[in-house]
Structure formats: structure tokens, C-alpha cells
Write a protein that holds these residues in place. Structure first.
Motif, mmCIF file in Angstrom:
data_model
loop_
_atom_site.group_PDB
_atom_site.id
_atom_site.type_symbol
_atom_site.label_atom_id
_atom_site.label_comp_id
_atom_site.label_asym_id
_atom_site.label_seq_id
_atom_site.Cartn_x
_atom_site.Cartn_y
_atom_site.Cartn_z
ATOM 1 N N SER A 198 12.342 28.521 -25.742
ATOM 2 C CA SER A 198 13.360 28.235 -26.750
ATOM 3 C C SER A 198 13.054 26.910 -27.434
ATOM 4 O O SER A 198 12.206 26.135 -26.973
ATOM 5 N N LEU A 199 13.749 26.671 -28.528
ATOM 6 C CA LEU A 199 13.577 25.427 -29.261
ATOM 7 C C LEU A 199 14.442 24.344 -28.623
ATOM 8 O O LEU A 199 15.652 24.522 -28.444
ATOM 9 N N ALA B 175 7.798 43.142 -29.784
ATOM 10 C CA ALA B 175 6.950 42.011 -29.385
ATOM 11 C C ALA B 175 7.631 41.163 -28.320
ATOM 12 O O ALA B 175 7.738 39.943 -28.455
ATOM 13 N N PRO B 176 8.076 41.793 -27.244
ATOM 14 C CA PRO B 176 8.822 41.028 -26.230
ATOM 15 C C PRO B 176 7.995 39.945 -25.553
ATOM 16 O O PRO B 176 8.508 38.894 -25.191
ATOM 17 N N ASP B 177 6.692 40.212 -25.385
ATOM 18 C CA ASP B 177 5.846 39.253 -24.676
ATOM 19 C C ASP B 177 5.510 38.023 -25.507
ATOM 20 O O ASP B 177 4.925 37.065 -24.996
ATOM 21 N N ILE C 47 11.846 31.491 -34.391
ATOM 22 C CA ILE C 47 12.764 32.472 -34.966
ATOM 23 C C ILE C 47 14.067 32.424 -34.179
ATOM 24 O O ILE C 47 14.072 32.673 -32.964
ATOM 25 N N ASP C 48 15.137 32.100 -34.868
ATOM 26 C CA ASP C 48 16.467 32.025 -34.244
ATOM 27 C C ASP C 48 16.437 31.195 -32.959
ATOM 28 O O ASP C 48 16.951 31.617 -31.912
ATOM 29 N N ASN C 49 15.807 30.018 -33.059
ATOM 30 C CA ASN C 49 15.732 29.059 -31.948
ATOM 31 C C ASN C 49 14.919 29.560 -30.756
ATOM 32 O O ASN C 49 14.969 28.963 -29.676
ATOM 33 N N GLN C 50 14.198 30.661 -30.929
ATOM 34 C CA GLN C 50 13.229 31.099 -29.926
ATOM 35 C C GLN C 50 11.839 30.696 -30.388
ATOM 36 O O GLN C 50 11.537 30.728 -31.586
ATOM 37 N N VAL C 51 10.982 30.338 -29.449
ATOM 38 C CA VAL C 51 9.599 30.002 -29.770
ATOM 39 C C VAL C 51 8.719 31.200 -29.402
ATOM 40 O O VAL C 51 8.782 31.696 -28.266
ATOM 41 N N LEU C 52 7.922 31.643 -30.362
ATOM 42 C CA LEU C 52 7.072 32.816 -30.166
ATOM 43 C C LEU C 52 5.602 32.426 -30.315
ATOM 44 O O LEU C 52 5.230 31.744 -31.269
ATOM 45 N N ASP C 53 4.783 32.863 -29.371
ATOM 46 C CA ASP C 53 3.336 32.775 -29.508
ATOM 47 C C ASP C 53 2.875 34.143 -30.035
ATOM 48 O O ASP C 53 2.862 35.130 -29.299
ATOM 49 N N VAL C 54 2.532 34.184 -31.310
ATOM 50 C CA VAL C 54 2.195 35.459 -31.953
ATOM 51 C C VAL C 54 0.696 35.615 -32.187
ATOM 52 O O VAL C 54 0.275 36.424 -32.997
ATOM 53 N N THR C 55 -0.108 34.872 -31.468
ATOM 54 C CA THR C 55 -1.555 34.906 -31.655
ATOM 55 C C THR C 55 -2.110 36.309 -31.445
ATOM 56 O O THR C 55 -2.847 36.839 -32.296
ATOM 57 N N SER C 56 -1.772 36.945 -30.331
ATOM 58 C CA SER C 56 -2.309 38.273 -30.037
ATOM 59 C C SER C 56 -1.653 39.351 -30.892
ATOM 60 O O SER C 56 -2.229 40.424 -31.104
ATOM 61 N N ALA D 44 1.494 37.326 -43.709
ATOM 62 C CA ALA D 44 2.942 37.144 -43.640
ATOM 63 C C ALA D 44 3.332 36.215 -42.495
ATOM 64 O O ALA D 44 4.328 35.497 -42.577
ATOM 65 N N ILE D 45 2.542 36.232 -41.413
ATOM 66 C CA ILE D 45 2.816 35.340 -40.284
ATOM 67 C C ILE D 45 2.161 33.980 -40.493
ATOM 68 O O ILE D 45 2.766 32.938 -40.242
ATOM 69 N N LEU D 46 0.913 33.992 -40.972
ATOM 70 C CA LEU D 46 0.187 32.737 -41.151
ATOM 71 C C LEU D 46 0.916 31.775 -42.088
ATOM 72 O O LEU D 46 0.800 30.558 -41.974
ATOM 73 N N LEU D 47 1.675 32.344 -43.014
ATOM 74 C CA LEU D 47 2.430 31.531 -43.964
ATOM 75 C C LEU D 47 3.407 30.604 -43.250
ATOM 76 O O LEU D 47 3.746 29.529 -43.751
ATOM 77 N N TYR D 48 3.858 31.012 -42.050
ATOM 78 C CA TYR D 48 4.862 30.231 -41.314
ATOM 79 C C TYR D 48 4.309 29.671 -40.007
ATOM 80 O O TYR D 48 5.068 29.329 -39.099
ATOM 81 N N ALA D 49 2.987 29.556 -39.921
ATOM 82 C CA ALA D 49 2.358 29.055 -38.708
ATOM 83 C C ALA D 49 2.880 27.665 -38.348
ATOM 84 O O ALA D 49 2.896 26.753 -39.176
ATOM 85 N N GLY D 50 3.362 27.521 -37.110
ATOM 86 C CA GLY D 50 3.847 26.235 -36.625
ATOM 87 C C GLY D 50 5.186 25.830 -37.201
ATOM 88 O O GLY D 50 5.615 24.688 -37.010
ATOM 89 N N ARG D 51 5.864 26.778 -37.873
ATOM 90 C CA ARG D 51 7.115 26.404 -38.549
ATOM 91 C C ARG D 51 8.247 27.351 -38.155
ATOM 92 O O ARG D 51 8.061 28.337 -37.451
ATOM 93 N N ASP D 52 9.420 27.051 -38.682
ATOM 94 C CA ASP D 52 10.585 27.902 -38.478
ATOM 95 C C ASP D 52 10.559 29.019 -39.512
ATOM 96 O O ASP D 52 10.623 28.770 -40.713
ATOM 97 N N ALA D 53 10.468 30.261 -39.036
ATOM 98 C CA ALA D 53 10.394 31.430 -39.924
ATOM 99 C C ALA D 53 11.689 32.231 -39.902
ATOM 100 O O ALA D 53 11.717 33.384 -40.342
ATOM 101 N N THR D 54 12.761 31.622 -39.428
ATOM 102 C CA THR D 54 14.011 32.356 -39.214
ATOM 103 C C THR D 54 14.538 33.013 -40.481
ATOM 104 O O THR D 54 14.863 34.211 -40.496
ATOM 105 N N GLU D 55 14.648 32.235 -41.553
ATOM 106 C CA GLU D 55 15.249 32.774 -42.773
ATOM 107 C C GLU D 55 14.452 33.960 -43.304
ATOM 108 O O GLU D 55 15.018 35.010 -43.609
#
Length: 582
Positions: free
Chosen positions: A579-580, A572-574, A526-535, A546-557
Motif C-alpha cells: 500500500s501507499l 492481476a492479483p499478484d 492505483i487507489d493507494n495500492q502499490v503494484l509491480d506491473v513489470t511482468s 498505456a502503463i509506461l506513461l504512468y511508470a513510477g506515478r499515481d495512475a488512479t485517475e
């Protein structure tokens, strides 16, 4: 400390909380969810208001009397004039309050089914429910940081019991962080409905068993908690069998049997969308009441039923279409021949439907009784946005019986001292059927009414503290009218995220991110940041999908279509791990 306890962090609870603060009362908000907002964030069509500033600027000749008549007609035999009068009479002020107090864009006005005038307000982008709810939510969270003696918010706090002193409600018992705690003060219940109540003591199964197996648009938290808490102490309930089945739930072609469906905004039909059966034919006035359209879908029975928007309608509600297409719930066709082929029809069949409808619009005479038409021709050489529809459990009109001051009534029709209700938990407001756009309105209007009533009740009982509370009002109102955290002090989470992002964050390639696309190991960009959203996945307010749809991809738009940039550092700061890599 004199406080009012608000149970539920959706729009009704938030509106109540802000009103309480304006009236000088302190607020303790308890929400069983990890994030506030509830179903309010999912509302897609807008908020009704009659006689608003926006309507006046657009020269729409609407007023509370017309809105009252439309609502009473929709409510039919269960109409409660006193509650409808509050809902419609305070509707214009509610919309103006949102615009003035929170700086919201509600500049577009549409006509939904059952309305005699265009009065459903939304902005130019994003879902109005999310915009309205997040604005109030962020402001309240800012106040909780800036004035912790005035506002306390506890998430993942489940209320298990209403505490009484004689007949009066004087507080709640709740569980939080594995402990049972007690808080004291008058209580406002804003816990939502029961259209996802698939629990052992399900209100849905008890009162509408034939609907129990239908899909729902509601989050799993909508299990009638507030109803059950109040009923346990002798509150009266009304119209619990009145459960609204919305005609247009979006069918995901990849998961057609999914229990939870995303709702197709009624505004899609309001701007001119047509409902076509599997023969490519219309079968109903698309702008009729929701229960009527649902009934005609079942009666017609020619599935799949599609909602079709031509180019002009698509452009009018472009943001929604883009969002639905992005989620794979809607498909764009470049011309009528492509659409006809996908429907298994000859192009001539679809062309006849369009030609017949064009004639209906010209003659203003529809065999299905439609009275309001969007301008423009339906042509085969146009583009179309199309989705498959199914009826879905959506809203529960029944709930706790309240009076016009939002006080919860007992079986003897007397107010239970210290107990108030607002939003979907309150019954009788919409009668037998709710008009589109009145859900958000009911939350704001009766949230404000309950806040007024609870504050008055509190101040009557704290005597000398009333003068001190009134003295606070000016300072609190000034803070409420200010900017949100983007221009004020950062919340602790935001500071934490800032510190994290500024110090030696790791960089990942897109190929590395793409390897993390399973449910138990999911990264997104998201916006050139890499997020681990597993937890974060099970806590996401919009659901896991809504998240699984973009798993491993760029979800910025998609992310930026729905969210403010502050959402990640705030909630979700943690999850930000780097970064990308360019």
C-alpha cells in the motif's frame, strides 16, 4: 459432452457464447491472447441500433429501413442485401439485449458519418467498446467458475487446425501450455481481422500492399488467423482487398512514427469537431464516410491536420477528451489565440475559419457538402481540445464468405457443416466501406446469429440430448440474467487477492515508487495500492505504452476512468505488492 467451440474472445465470440448458453449448449472458448476482449475493447464511438428503446425515449424517428438504406449506400457496389438486412434488422434488438441482459448504460445517441439519423449508442462515461465487452466477459468468466461443466475458457490457446470428418468441421487442434490438444464440436470463428497482419504470409500485404506500411489501430493479434484456418480447408473468402483506412488516428507528439496508433473516436466529429489543415482551413465534410474523409486528407496534403473541438463539443464528449489529454494525445487550449500560436498562424486566420463556419451553420449551406451541424458558435474566446490526425489501418471488410445464418461457405457456395463465423472475420457484411458504429453491432448481431445457428446444428445432431439441453435453459438463463461477480461468489483470483491484501502488506512511500519507472522494473499506484506491473506489461490488453506513461506515478485517475474496481483482483492479483504509505 455436447459443446460448441468458440475461437476468439472478443465481443463477437462473447455474444456467441452467451447466446449458446441461452440455447442450452455448452461452450469451450479458446483465445490466443492472455486476456479476452480483443479490439472490441478499443471501440470508442458506440454501437448502432435502429428503433431502440433509447431512440424511442429520445423521440428519434429511426427504423431498420432507414438504417438498411444508409448501410447499403455505404457498402456501394459490394452490398449484400441479405447480410445488411440481418445487420440492420436485428440492430435494435441487439442494443436492447445489451441494456436488458447486462444492465448497460447506452443512453446517449449520436449521429456519425454516413448516417441519416442519430443511432450510435454509448453511455455517459468510458469507451463503449470496453464497457460492452467487459460486461459480457465478466459474466462469462463468472459462469466458468459457477458452472464449469457448462463453460470452459482457455486463454493463451492458439488454434492451429480445423478438424474434419469428411466435409464437416468436427473440432479443432490447438496449443496450450506447450501441449497440442484436440477439442470436438461445431466451431464458431470470431478471430477478428487482419489489419495488423505483418506476418510472412500476410493477407494485408497480399491484397493491399500499398497499405502495408501505414500505421494501424489494431492489436498485434489481428493477423487473420481465422481466415487462414478456414481457407486451408476450402472456405471461400470475399472482398479481401477491402481494407478500411480510418482518417483519424491520434498522433502522439512524442512518438509520431509509432506503428500502432490510438483511434480518435468518430463521435468527436459527430458532436461537432472540425478537421483543419496546417493553414487552419477546413477541407472536407467531417461527417462523410471514412474512406471519403481519408481520401480528402491525402488529396489536401497540408499536414499536420488537426481535429479541433470547441467548448460545446468538448463538453458533449468530455470523458473522451479528458482521457486523450491524460494520455498526451490531445491538448487543451484556453483560447483561440493560444491555438493559433501553436499552429504557427495569425489569430485572424483562425478567426476567419470560425466566422466562415458559423455562417455555414446559419445558412445550412456548406461548400464541402456538410448537411448536419451541431449547434453553437465558434468563438476565439472559447476553450479547445485539439489533436493531430493521421490516416490509419483500421478495419477489414473482407473475410470469410457467410450466409445470413453465419454459416461459412465453401468455394461451391455451400455451407461447410459445423463451421460458423462472426465479427470481423466474416466478410461481405459491410461491403466496400463500413459505417462508424457498425463494428460493435456486427459483433453482437452476428455473434448472436452464429450462436443460434451453431446451437441448432448441435442439437440436430445430438438427438436425445436435445430435451436435456432444453431443460437446462431456464436455469442458465436465470443465471445469465443475474448480477456479475461483484454480488456473487468471488472468482479464485479475487479470493487470492483478498487474502493477500488482508495479511501484512508492505507500505511504500511515493518516493520509493518513483524509483521504479523503467520498462524492466515498473511500479504504479492505483487507489493507494502499490503494484509491480513489470511482468504484466507485455500482457496488458491496452499495450505497454498505456502503463509506461504512468511508470513510477499515481495512475488512479486514468485507471478508474477505464476500469471497474474488480479488474485488478480479477486479472492481476499478484501485481499488488503493498500500500501507499501516508
Amino acid at each position: 459432452m455436447a459443446q460448441v467451440i468458440v475461437v476468439g474472445g472478443g465481443l463477437a465470440g462473447l455474444s456467441a457464447a452467451h447466446t449458446l448458453l441461452e440455447r442450452g449448449a455448452n461452450v469451450l472458448m479458446l483465445d490466443k491472447q492472455p486476456f479476452m476482449g480483443g479490439n472490441s475493447t478499443k471501440a470508442t464511438s458506440g454501437i448502432n441500433g435502429a428503433g431502440t428503446q433509447t431512440q424511442q425515449e429520445l423521440h428519434i424517428p429511426d427504423n431498420a429501413k432507414l438504417f438498411f438504406d444508409d448501410t447499403k449506400r455505404s457498402a456501394r457496389e459490394l452490398a449484400r442485401d441479405d447480410l445488411i438486412r440481418v445487420l440492420t434488422g436485428r440492430s435494435g434488438d441487439a442494443v436492447n439485449w445489451l441494456q436488458d441482459k447486462f444492465g448497460l448504460d447506452l443512453s446517449k445517441v449520436a449521429r456519425l458519418g454516413g448516417h441519416s439519423q442519430p443511432r450510435t449508442h454509448r453511455g455517459n462515461a468510458q469507451f463503449p467498446g470496453m464497457v460492452i465487452t467487459y460486461a459480457q466477459m465478466e459474466r462469462l468468466e463468472d459462469l466458468a467458475v459457477a458452472q464449469p461443466d457448462r463453460v470452459t475458457i482457455k486463454k493463451k490457446a492458439r488454434v492451429t487446425k480445423l478438424v474434419r470428418d469428411g466435409e464437416a468441421v468436427v473440432g479443432v487442434e490447438y496449443t496450450h501450455n506447450g501441449k497440442t490438444e484436440t477439442a470436438y464440436g461445431p466451431v464458431i470463428l470470431a478471430t477478428g481481422g487482419y489489419a495488423a497482419d505483418f506476418t510472412q504470409n500476410s493477407l494485408l500485404k497480399k491484397y493491399r500492399p500499398e497499405y502495408y506500411d501505414l500505421p494501424t489501430t489494431n492489436g498485434e493479434h489481428c493477423t487473420g488467423d481465422g481466415h487462414k484456418l478456414a481457407l486451408a480447408i476450402g472456405a471461400n473468402a470475399v472482398d479481401l482487398e477491402k481494407v478500411q483506412v480510418h482518417p483519424t488516428g491520434l498522433v502522439d507528439p512524442n512518438e509520431p512514427e509509432a506503428k500502432v496508433k490510438f483511434l480518435a473516436a468518430e463521435a468527436l466529429r459527430g458532436v461537432g469537431g472540425l478537421l483543419l489543415d496546417n493553414e487552419g482551413k477546413r477541407f472536407v465534410d467531417e461527417l462523410q464516410h471514412r474512406d471519403y474523409v481519408t481520401g480528402k486528407m491525402w488529396e489536401n496534403g497540408k499536414y499536420p491536420i488537426r481535429l479541433v473541438l470547441n467548448g460545446q463539443a468538448s463538453k458533449e464528449i468530455e470523458w473522451h477528451c479528458k482521457h486523450y489529454v491524460g494520455r498526451g494525445l490531445m491538448k487543451r487550449y484556453e483560447n483561440g489565440e493560444q491555438l493559433a500560436k501553436d499552429m504557427g498562424l495569425k489569430p485572424e486566420q483562425l478567426k476567419k475559419t470560425f466566422d466562415d463556419y458559423n455562417e455555414v451553420v446559419r445558412a445550412k449551406k456548406d461548400p464541402f457538402g456538410k448537411k448536419f451541424f451541431s449547434p453553437g458558435e465558434w468563438r476565439m474566446n472559447d476553450y479547445f481540445n485539439v489533436a493531430i490526425m493521421t490516416p490509419v489501418l483500421h478495419y477489414t471488410m473482407g473475410g470469410l464468405e457467410i450466409d445470413h445464418e453465419s454459416r461459412v461457405l465453401s468455394h461451391s457456395s455451400k455451407p461447410i457443416p459445423g463451421l460458423f463465423a462472426a465479427g470481423e472475420v466474416a466478410g461481405g457484411v459491410h461491403g466496400a466501406n463500413r459505417l462508424g458504429g457498425s463494428s460493435l453491432l456486427g459483433c453482437v448481431v452476428f455473434g448472436r446469429v452464429s450462436g443460434d445457428s451453431a446451437a441448432s446444428y448441435l442439437l440436430q445432431r445430438i438427438g436425445p440430448l436435445a430435451e436435456k439441453a432444453a431443460g437446462r435453459l431456464g436455469a442458465v438463463s436465470g443465471h445469465l440474467g443475474g448480477e456479475s461477480s461483484s454480488s456473487g461468489a468471488a472468482a479464485p483470483e479475487e479470493k487470492k487477492a483478498d487474502a493477500k491484501s488482508s495479511g501484512g502488506a508492505k507500505a511504500f512511500t511515493a518516493e520509493e515508487v518513483a524509483k521504479h519507472k523503467s520498462k524492466d522494473d515498473i511500479w504504479v499506484i492505483i487507489d493507494n495500492q502499490v503494484l509491480d506491473v513489470t511482468s504484466f506489461l507485455p500482457d496488458h490488453p491496452g499495450g505497454e505504452k498505456a502503463i509506461l506513461l504512468y511508470a513510477g506515478r499515481d495512475a488512479t485517475e486514468e485507471f478508474n476512468m477505464l476500469h471497474d474496481p474488480k479488474v485488478i483482483p480479477r486479472y492481476a492479483p499478484d501485481s499488488v505488492i503493498g500500500s501507499l504509505k501516508k
